[in-house]
Scaffold this active site. Structure first.
Site, PDB file in Angstrom:
ATOM      1  N   PHE A  68      45.605  42.466  33.704  1.00 17.31           N
ATOM      2  CA  PHE A  68      46.706  41.556  34.067  1.00 17.31           C
ATOM      3  C   PHE A  68      47.341  40.891  32.852  1.00 17.31           C
ATOM      4  CE2 PHE A  68      43.445  38.281  33.544  1.00 17.31           C
ATOM      5  CZ  PHE A  68      44.176  37.241  32.990  1.00 17.31           C
ATOM      6  N   LYS A  80      47.957  52.828  37.142  1.00 26.95           N
ATOM      7  CA  LYS A  80      47.469  51.843  38.132  1.00 26.95           C
ATOM      8  C   LYS A  80      47.407  50.495  37.403  1.00 26.95           C
ATOM      9  CE  LYS A  80      44.565  49.563  39.601  1.00 26.95           C
ATOM     10  NZ  LYS A  80      44.754  48.074  39.682  1.00 26.95           N
ATOM     11  N   GLU A 136      46.725  44.516  39.883  1.00 26.02           N
ATOM     12  CA  GLU A 136      47.278  44.116  41.179  1.00 26.02           C
ATOM     13  C   GLU A 136      47.618  42.624  41.198  1.00 26.02           C
ATOM     14  OE1 GLU A 136      44.272  44.861  40.320  1.00 26.02           O
ATOM     15  OE2 GLU A 136      42.728  44.298  41.778  1.00 26.02           O
ATOM     16  N   ARG A 137      47.364  41.918  40.060  1.00 24.66           N
ATOM     17  CA  ARG A 137      47.656  40.488  40.054  1.00 24.66           C
ATOM     18  C   ARG A 137      49.063  40.170  39.543  1.00 24.66           C
ATOM     19  NH1 ARG A 137      42.214  37.934  37.605  1.00 24.66           N
ATOM     20  NH2 ARG A 137      41.812  40.016  36.809  1.00 24.66           N
ATOM     21  N   SER A 163      38.195  44.338  31.513  1.00 26.06           N
ATOM     22  CA  SER A 163      36.940  43.645  31.200  1.00 26.06           C
ATOM     23  C   SER A 163      35.815  44.658  30.937  1.00 26.06           C
ATOM     24  CB  SER A 163      36.569  42.722  32.354  1.00 26.06           C
ATOM     25  OG  SER A 163      36.386  43.492  33.520  1.00 26.06           O
ATOM     26  N   CYS A 211      43.114  39.532  24.629  1.00 25.77           N
ATOM     27  CA  CYS A 211      41.866  40.132  24.149  1.00 25.77           C
ATOM     28  C   CYS A 211      41.643  39.788  22.682  1.00 25.77           C
ATOM     29  CB  CYS A 211      41.892  41.639  24.335  1.00 25.77           C
ATOM     30  SG  CYS A 211      43.209  42.419  23.417  1.00 25.77           S
ATOM     31  N   GLU A 234      32.887  35.842  27.703  1.00 19.35           N
ATOM     32  CA  GLU A 234      34.323  35.708  27.401  1.00 19.35           C
ATOM     33  C   GLU A 234      34.921  34.701  28.387  1.00 19.35           C
ATOM     34  OE1 GLU A 234      36.701  39.150  28.416  1.00 19.35           O
ATOM     35  OE2 GLU A 234      38.099  38.754  26.778  1.00 19.35           O
TER      36      GLU A 234
HETATM   37  P1  NAD Z   1      39.709  43.726  34.972  1.00 12.15           P
HETATM   38  O1  NAD Z   1      38.613  44.521  34.364  1.00 12.15           O
HETATM   39  O2  NAD Z   1      39.380  42.778  36.068  1.00 12.15           O
HETATM   40  O3  NAD Z   1      40.842  44.690  35.573  1.00 12.15           O
HETATM   41  C1  NAD Z   1      41.408  45.729  34.805  1.00 12.15           C
HETATM   42  C2  NAD Z   1      41.826  46.846  35.742  1.00 12.15           C
HETATM   43  O4  NAD Z   1      40.667  47.378  36.396  1.00 12.15           O
HETATM   44  C3  NAD Z   1      42.785  46.411  36.833  1.00 12.15           C
HETATM   45  O5  NAD Z   1      43.773  47.395  37.003  1.00 12.15           O
HETATM   46  C4  NAD Z   1      41.901  46.300  38.065  1.00 12.15           C
HETATM   47  O6  NAD Z   1      42.576  46.594  39.266  1.00 12.15           O
HETATM   48  C5  NAD Z   1      40.824  47.336  37.803  1.00 12.15           C
HETATM   49  N1  NAD Z   1      39.528  46.959  38.389  1.00 12.15           N
HETATM   50  C6  NAD Z   1      39.007  45.709  38.489  1.00 12.15           C
HETATM   51  N2  NAD Z   1      37.792  45.743  39.058  1.00 12.15           N
HETATM   52  C7  NAD Z   1      37.532  47.044  39.320  1.00 12.15           C
HETATM   53  C8  NAD Z   1      36.427  47.718  39.916  1.00 12.15           C
HETATM   54  N3  NAD Z   1      35.347  47.055  40.344  1.00 12.15           N
HETATM   55  N4  NAD Z   1      36.484  49.059  40.035  1.00 12.15           N
HETATM   56  C9  NAD Z   1      37.567  49.740  39.589  1.00 12.15           C
HETATM   57  N5  NAD Z   1      38.643  49.155  39.040  1.00 12.15           N
HETATM   58  C10 NAD Z   1      38.639  47.824  38.902  1.00 12.15           C
HETATM   59  O7  NAD Z   1      40.437  42.975  33.754  1.00 12.15           O
HETATM   60  P2  NAD Z   1      41.547  41.849  33.834  1.00 12.15           P
HETATM   61  O8  NAD Z   1      40.925  40.577  34.283  1.00 12.15           O
HETATM   62  O9  NAD Z   1      42.737  42.358  34.559  1.00 12.15           O
HETATM   63  O10 NAD Z   1      41.958  41.743  32.293  1.00 12.15           O
HETATM   64  C11 NAD Z   1      41.339  40.898  31.376  1.00 12.15           C
HETATM   65  C12 NAD Z   1      40.285  41.622  30.562  1.00 12.15           C
HETATM   66  O11 NAD Z   1      40.876  42.695  29.816  1.00 12.15           O
HETATM   67  C13 NAD Z   1      39.638  40.724  29.503  1.00 12.15           C
HETATM   68  O12 NAD Z   1      38.258  40.984  29.488  1.00 12.15           O
HETATM   69  C14 NAD Z   1      40.306  41.150  28.208  1.00 12.15           C
HETATM   70  O13 NAD Z   1      39.542  40.905  27.039  1.00 12.15           O
HETATM   71  C15 NAD Z   1      40.454  42.622  28.449  1.00 12.15           C
HETATM   72  N6  NAD Z   1      41.462  43.207  27.561  1.00 12.15           N
HETATM   73  C16 NAD Z   1      41.028  43.996  26.527  1.00 12.15           C
HETATM   74  C17 NAD Z   1      41.938  44.545  25.647  1.00 12.15           C
HETATM   75  C18 NAD Z   1      41.477  45.397  24.501  1.00 12.15           C
HETATM   76  O14 NAD Z   1      42.311  45.946  23.794  1.00 12.15           O
HETATM   77  N7  NAD Z   1      40.183  45.554  24.284  1.00 12.15           N
HETATM   78  C19 NAD Z   1      43.317  44.300  25.829  1.00 12.15           C
HETATM   79  C20 NAD Z   1      43.723  43.503  26.902  1.00 12.15           C
HETATM   80  C21 NAD Z   1      42.780  42.965  27.766  1.00 12.15           C
END
Ligand code: NAD
Length: 459
Positions: free
Chosen positions: A148, A172, A175-176, A225, A280, A384
């Protein structure tokens, strides 16, 4: 109420089965809904991408690049609209959203060079009368799953290059906050991309699992994450797909006792609190190498004063420094970490819990928070936080500071504040990466540089 649908084969469709509320985090109100794709809808998107692939892979790279040139132009023409969509659903203020979009556009600019980038190599006489060559080929249908916090930039890391190389894409997004992502993909279609080459399915785990299991999807790129990154990596690779999965972070900066503290405070204000810490690369831990505690005290006093002027508020008001966090649940999580720090004995120097934001009483706001005397066993240090919270950890030596960073489960980036980078010490990575075997975590070049710096100092 408007429902955000999916882009499949050039057309916006809604799934009809499940929906989820979309909030405006500045007001706390439900503003729209998003359709959550079921398995059949995701399979439609994969089928559209697969049908588009033969013609797209045979389209000359030069023509594929021309679409990217038009796409870049449309992104620039619609920049303000994109930033408004980001602000309405993410809460990011305009200049942060514009920065994110600019970083995304840079990937499109890179993809414009694809005719040159796709050139192969030819070697004569690698054996008697044997020549060898390599050429770069598209894989077919590839997928992206994105977080998101950068709804424009992170998808733009992925599909412009994949598509310019001749692949067809199923995205994909989170969704937020899906609206800006979907709008940008529509601009790519408007730029002349044939139907089916880019498809966007909104959804949750059901949509993701369909992409991970479908044999037509050749490769998966994920950013989000760490627990989800590990899950995606395991499931996609078990299914024989190429997978890159980037996870969460806990970025540290070392403050040396002789650092320019005004410079450190200015840099860390943006790095810790910008975009509400939902980056991130947010710098969330300052490790003060505190000979006699002087560095920590000097830093904290200056930072406390600087934070008096930090303004949290609605995305739409230009005078604000940062906006709300993404959801009420995330707000509770961030406040929970601050509470836990207090309970575990840390000192809350600047408390951002319950900030006053007149006119936006129900928004998901946390003010800038500074916590001193954090120790590595505390929950706020181990995990985090992803909010506008800066922790200060005091250590006695630079070696201890580096060991602390090395030992943390999360990587991504580090910084060091010195009077100036010592002359004669290369600030590039001299040794292999410090975190071997951590596939989903970005490696940390600066730690390697720091180690090199220390070794030289000792020598
Ligand atoms: P998230 O992991 O909750 O969601 C990311 C994606 O995964 C979304 O599209 C979501 O729909 C999907 N998802 C969530 N739970 C799932 C599950 N159980 N099974 C399958 N798919 C699932 O992450 P977020 O809260 O949207 O984003 C923030 C996180 O992203 C932070 O931890 C941040 O550090 C990380 N991030 C990392 C980088 C990098 O370059 N390393 C860059 C941006 C963000």
């Amino acid at each position: 109420m408007k429902t955000i649908g999916h882009l499949i084969n050039g057309t916006i469709v809604t799934d009809g089965a499940r929906t989820q509320d979309l909030f405006n985090p500045s007001t706390g109100e439900v503003a729209k809904q998003v359709s959550l794709a079921g398995k059949a809808t995701v399979e439609d998107a994969i089928a559209a991408a697969q049908a588009a692939f033969p013609a797209w892979r045979n389209t000359p790279p030069l023509k594929r690049a021309r679409v990217m040139y038009r796409f870049k132009q449309l992104l620039e023409e619609h920049a303000e609209e994109i930033c408004r969509l980001i602000g309405e659903e993410h809460g990011k203020i305009a200049h942060d959203a514009m920065g994110e979009l600019q970083r995304g556009i840079e990937n499109v600019e890179y993809a414009c060079g694809v005719p040159e980038l796709l050139k192969g190599e030819h070697s004569k006489n690698v054996g008697p009368a044997i020549d060898s060559w390599n050429e770069l080929q598209p894989l077919g249908v590839v997928a992206g799953i994105t977080p998101f916090n950068f709804p424009a930039m992170v998808p733009l890391w992925m599909y412009p290059m994949a598509i310019a190389c001749g692949n067809c894409f199923v995205l994909k997004p989170s969704e937020r906050d899906p609206s800006s992502t979907l709008f940008i993909a529509q601009l790519l279609v408007e730029a002349g991309l044939p139907a089916g080459v880019i498809n966007v399915v909104n959804g949750d785990k059901e949509a993701v699992d369909t992409l991970l299991d479908d044999p037509r999807v050749q490769a998966v790129s994920f950013v989000g994450s760490t627990p989800v990154a590990e899950y995606i990596y395991a499931r996609a690779s078990a299914n024989g797909k190429r997978c890159q999965a980037l996870g969460g972070a806990k970025n540290h900066a070392i403050l040396l006792p002789d650092a320019d503290m005004d410079n450190a405070v200015n840099a860390l204000t943006g790095a810790a609190f910008g975009s509400s810490g939902e980056r991130c690369m947010a710098l969330s831990v300052a490790v003060a190498v505190a000979v006699g505690d002087a560095a920590a005290e000097a830093f904290i006093e200056k930072m406390r004063a600087q934070m008096q002027g930090l303004k949290v508020g609605a995305f739409s008001e230009r005078q604000n420094d940062f906006g709300p966090v993404i959801t009420r649940a995330h707000l509770d999580k961030v406040v929970g970490y601050i509470n836990s720090a207090e309970q575990q004995g840390a000192e809350i120097v600047v408390d951002g819990r319950n900030p006053s934001v007149p006119g936006f009483d129900n928004g998901f706001f946390v003010g800038g928070t500074l916590i001193d005397r954090v120790t590595p066993d505390m929950l706020c240090y181990k995990e985090e936080i992803f909010g506008p919270v800066l922790l200060v950890v005091r250590v006695a030596t630079m070696q201890q500071a580096m060991d602390l960073i090395d030992a943390h489960e999360y990587g991504n980036g580090t910084g060091i504040f010195t009077p100036a980078w010592p002359t004669g010490i290369p600030n590039r990575r001299p040794t292999p990466c410090c975190f071997p075997g951590r596939l989903e975590k970005t490696t940390n070049e600066s730690v390697c540089s720091l180690r090199h710096y220390l070794e030289n100092k000792q020598n």
